[in-house]
Design an enzyme around this catalytic site. Structure first.
Site, PDB file in Angstrom:
ATOM      1  N   LYS A 136      -6.541  39.106  17.253  1.00 10.83           N
ATOM      2  CA  LYS A 136      -6.402  40.003  18.397  1.00 10.83           C
ATOM      3  C   LYS A 136      -5.773  41.327  17.962  1.00 10.83           C
ATOM      4  O   LYS A 136      -6.296  42.405  18.256  1.00 10.83           O
ATOM      5  CB  LYS A 136      -5.552  39.375  19.503  1.00 10.83           C
ATOM      6  CG  LYS A 136      -5.562  40.208  20.777  1.00 10.83           C
ATOM      7  CD  LYS A 136      -4.397  39.912  21.688  1.00 10.83           C
ATOM      8  CE  LYS A 136      -3.220  40.783  21.327  1.00 10.83           C
ATOM      9  NZ  LYS A 136      -2.099  40.708  22.253  1.00 10.83           N
ATOM     10  N   ASP A 154      -7.302  39.268  24.638  1.00 13.33           N
ATOM     11  CA  ASP A 154      -5.927  39.091  25.109  1.00 13.33           C
ATOM     12  C   ASP A 154      -5.934  38.076  26.254  1.00 13.33           C
ATOM     13  O   ASP A 154      -6.964  37.475  26.561  1.00 13.33           O
ATOM     14  CB  ASP A 154      -5.316  40.439  25.530  1.00 13.33           C
ATOM     15  CG  ASP A 154      -6.031  41.052  26.725  1.00 13.33           C
ATOM     16  OD1 ASP A 154      -6.897  40.388  27.339  1.00 13.33           O
ATOM     17  OD2 ASP A 154      -5.710  42.210  27.066  1.00 13.33           O
TER      18      ASP A 154
END
Ligand code: SF4
Length: 224
Positions: A136, A154
């Site tokens: 991420k 996310d």
């Protein structure tokens, strides 16, 4: 085989229909959130990497309150690598999990200063060697600072993509692959920013505001 990746998300809908629906969702969200982008204040990849590490389990607003003083004190990887642990912990304390985050920041900075002194790494494989950096965080930096196609999974993207039936798993890496399969690469980064915006503005974790949702007609989780 690549075609099998999003079969789980397709289900009875079928791959082609799922792809069409995903592109329609992307088009609607593009009109709704034309300016969606990274909400973490930064000047370049070093600052964004630091801010993204701090954003774990914390709001972007809180991180943006903390980073000006942090970057004024430690403006680059070399200075951050040499930071006094107690001082660094104090500066990032309000973002939560501050001991672990301070350790990750120092570790990432040490690696950047020692192995990437010639330039900030712009490859996923290199970024993943930095302590505290997962896919991420790496995708945030690659998509935002290097213009590389990046699906940033996310907490909002994870939740909204499942509700929309675009992902069939809770695993972030698999969600990334499933979304990659559904949309052209040049739209990946913007699409993930827009899913995040939509999660914040409309598709809330506890009580999604389906009545005001612009993609309600394309969402199998739509609650009347
Ligand atoms: S219809 Fe409801 S569940 Fe579906 S994306 Fe919109 S707010 Fe989320």
């Amino acid at each position: 085989m690549r075609t099998s990746r999003s079969d789980g998300a397709a289900g009875a809908e079928g791959r082609a229909a799922l792809g069409r629906r995903a592109r329609r969702i992307a088009d609607v969200l593009a009109k709704e959130y034309p300016d969606a982008g990274c909400a973490l204040d930064h000047r370049g990849p070093f600052e964004l990497l630091v801010a993204t590490i701090l954003a774990a389990q914390c709001t972007d607003e809180r991180v943006n309150q903390v980073t000006p003083a942090l970057f004024a004190r430690f403006p680059d990887a070399t200075s951050l690598a040499a930071a006094d642990p107690a001082e660094l912990e104090s500066l990032v304390r309000s973002t939560g999990f501050f001991r672990a985050k301070a350790r990750s920041l120092r570790g990432a900075a040490e690696t950047l200063a020692s192995r990437f002194a010639d330039g900030f790494p712009s490859r996923m494989d290199d970024l993943l060697t930095l302590p505290g950096v997962g896919r991420k965080t790496a995708n945030v930096v690659l998509g935002t600072c290097f213009g590389q196609p990046a699906i940033i999974v996310d907490t909002h993207v994870r939740r909204v993509s499942q509700r929309l039936g675009l992902a069939s798993t809770d695993d972030p890496d698999e969600i990334e692959r499933q979304l990659q399969d559904l949309l052209p690469a040049d739209g990946w980064t913007d699409f993930s920013h827009r899913l995040t915006f939509h999660g914040r503005r409309r598709c809330h974790a506890r009580k999604p505001d389906c009545g005001q949702c612009v993609v309600a007609g394309l969402c199998p989780s739509h609650v009347v």
